[in-house]
Scaffold this active site. Structure first.
Site: not given
Length: 89
Positions: A14-16
């Site tokens: 769960l990044h960017a």
């Protein structure tokens, strides 16, 4: 309170972009939604900073909770979203 567990499918976790898509969907529910990693305090799933700070990686299981009318349906949508590799789309 409705609750679901889901494994993060996105290759970068769960990044960017995956986090932004998740937060957008969580916000669109109109419900208070939280997300938590095992052993960590839940954070507001409608906050991009909180979701990114959670540091959920590919393959990790998170717990989603929501309260209110339509909570089960809202969580089903969020689980379906996190079950896809959002980086590949």
């Amino acid at each position: 309170m409705a609750s679901r567990q889901v494994s993060i499918a996105s290759s970068v976790g769960l990044h960017a972009r995956p986090a932004a898509l998740f937060v957008q969907e969580a916000t669109s529910t109109g419900l208070p939604v939280t997300i938590a990693k095992e052993g960590a305090e839940p954070v507001d799933a409608r906050s991009i900073l909180a979701v990114m700070a959670l540091g959920a990686k590919h393959g990790e299981t998170v717990t989603l909770e929501a309260q209110g009318d339509g909570a089960d349906a809202a969580l089903d949508k969020l689980v379906a979203l996190l079950s896809r590799d959002l980086d590949a789309e």
